[in-house]
Design a protein around this motif. Structure first.
Motif, PDB file in Angstrom:
ATOM      1  N   PRO A 183       8.495   6.781  -6.087  1.00 37.45           N
ATOM      2  CA  PRO A 183       7.424   7.210  -5.180  1.00 37.45           C
ATOM      3  C   PRO A 183       7.863   8.425  -4.363  1.00 37.45           C
ATOM      4  O   PRO A 183       8.969   8.455  -3.843  1.00 37.45           O
ATOM      5  N   ARG A 184       7.000   9.440  -4.295  1.00 33.55           N
ATOM      6  CA  ARG A 184       7.324  10.660  -3.565  1.00 33.55           C
ATOM      7  C   ARG A 184       6.673  10.707  -2.190  1.00 33.55           C
ATOM      8  O   ARG A 184       7.060  11.508  -1.349  1.00 33.55           O
ATOM      9  N   ASP A 188       2.109   6.518  -2.352  1.00 35.92           N
ATOM     10  CA  ASP A 188       2.450   6.102  -3.714  1.00 35.92           C
ATOM     11  C   ASP A 188       2.840   4.625  -3.795  1.00 35.92           C
ATOM     12  O   ASP A 188       2.869   4.051  -4.897  1.00 35.92           O
ATOM     13  N   GLY A 191       0.849   1.953  -5.799  1.00 36.96           N
ATOM     14  CA  GLY A 191       0.964   1.778  -7.240  1.00 36.96           C
ATOM     15  C   GLY A 191       2.248   1.115  -7.676  1.00 36.96           C
ATOM     16  O   GLY A 191       2.581   1.146  -8.865  1.00 36.96           O
ATOM     17  N   HIS A 192       2.985   0.509  -6.734  1.00 37.78           N
ATOM     18  CA  HIS A 192       4.275  -0.095  -7.059  1.00 37.78           C
ATOM     19  C   HIS A 192       4.314  -1.567  -6.694  1.00 37.78           C
ATOM     20  O   HIS A 192       3.513  -2.050  -5.884  1.00 37.78           O
TER      21      HIS A 192
END
Length: 297
Positions: A183-184, A188, A191-192
């Protein structure tokens, strides 16, 4: 062959002092002894060995060939006696007693074992009992002598020293990142797979304070057991939130999202006021108070 007479080891320091000084007077000054005493010691040693060790001259004494031949053995003997004396002194002055130390599971498993191993090398007479528990040991009831806590105690009768603050960071194992990507940005995380606590609200409160109200259901894997939590993250199960010192010291773990506002937990070393004067408790407390802050930072 008749046996040699019992050797008097106490004569060796006098022999070496005369050998090094080159005179009875100089040796007497070096040993803070009387010259006639040294003279008697040399005569007694010569009688035991059956050889002359020194030849008297007008300016002092000269070692004989026998004295020069015995010099190395005598020095080794003196060095061995000095080492034995130092060991006896260390044993006589070593700390004695039993000290019970309490800490939550993660620091009890990761931080304290190498420190306690080093303490035992320094103080072999000390016995330390390590209590790994997430429950807050009650020092007032003497369930422990010293406690490492992530909150400041409020009970009277306890003395606490702040060791620093433990940074909590988002992290994941490199195997998870290789599978799911890194993840940046904070967004993000949606989505994890997230690893959270079951009934402990600490992580949820941290996200709420950061303006990101989450629920338990946002965390696919949940446990309140600290060692199980760390094991899940290290197994590549998902992204978790762990102490920075543990992330930095664990191969394969990667810290993520430095911009994420995660909490900093104050670390305190606590001892009961009445027993802090115990030499054994004081020794363990002072050792941990010095050794832990650099590791927590």
């Amino acid at each position: 062959m008749s046996p040699l007479p019992r050797f008097d080891w106490s004569l060796v320091p006098s022999f070496l002092a005369v050998l090094d000084a080159g005179s009875l007077m100089g040796a007497a000054r070096a040993l803070n002894a009387q010259q006639p005493t040294l003279s008697r010691h040399i005569a007694a040693l010569e009688a035991q060995l059956g050889v002359a060790l020194f030849e008297r001259t007008g300016r002092g004494v000269q070692p004989t060939a026998a004295a020069r031949a015995l010099a190395d053995a005598a020095r080794h003997m003196a060095e061995g006696a000095d080492r034995m004396n130092q060991q006896l002194l260390r044993r006589a002055s070593s700390m004695q007693g039993t000290v019970r130390v309490s800490a939550s599971q993660v620091p009890a498993v990761t931080l304290l074992p190498p420190l306690l191993a080093e303490l035992h090398r320094q103080e072999p007479g000390l016995q330390v009992e390590l209590v790994a528990t997430n429950a807050v040991s009650n020092l007032l009831r003497r369930e422990a002598d010293i406690a490492l806590r992530m909150l400041r105690p409020v009970q009277s009768g306890l003395v606490a020293r702040k060791l620093g603050e433990v940074a909590v960071v988002a992290c994941a194992h490199e195997s998870y990142l290789a599978r799911r990507g890194t993840p940046r940005a904070v967004a993000d995380l949606a989505g994890h797979t997230l690893v959270g606590m079951d009934r402990d609200p600490g992580i949820l409160q941290g996200f709420a304070a950061a303006g990101m109200p989450l629920t338990r259901e946002h965390f696919a894997l949940r446990t309140d057991d600290q060692t199980a939590y760390a094991a899940l993250v290290m197994a590549g199960a998902g992204i978790g939130f762990m102490a920075r010192y543990l992330v930095d010291s664990t191969p394969g773990l990667v810290a993520l999202l430095p911009e994420l506002p995660t909490p900093r937990l104050p670390a305190w070393l606590v001892v009961h006021r009445e027993i802090r004067g115990s030499p054994a408790v004081r020794r363990v407390f002072d050792f941990l108070a010095e050794a832990l802050p650099p590791l927590l930072a």
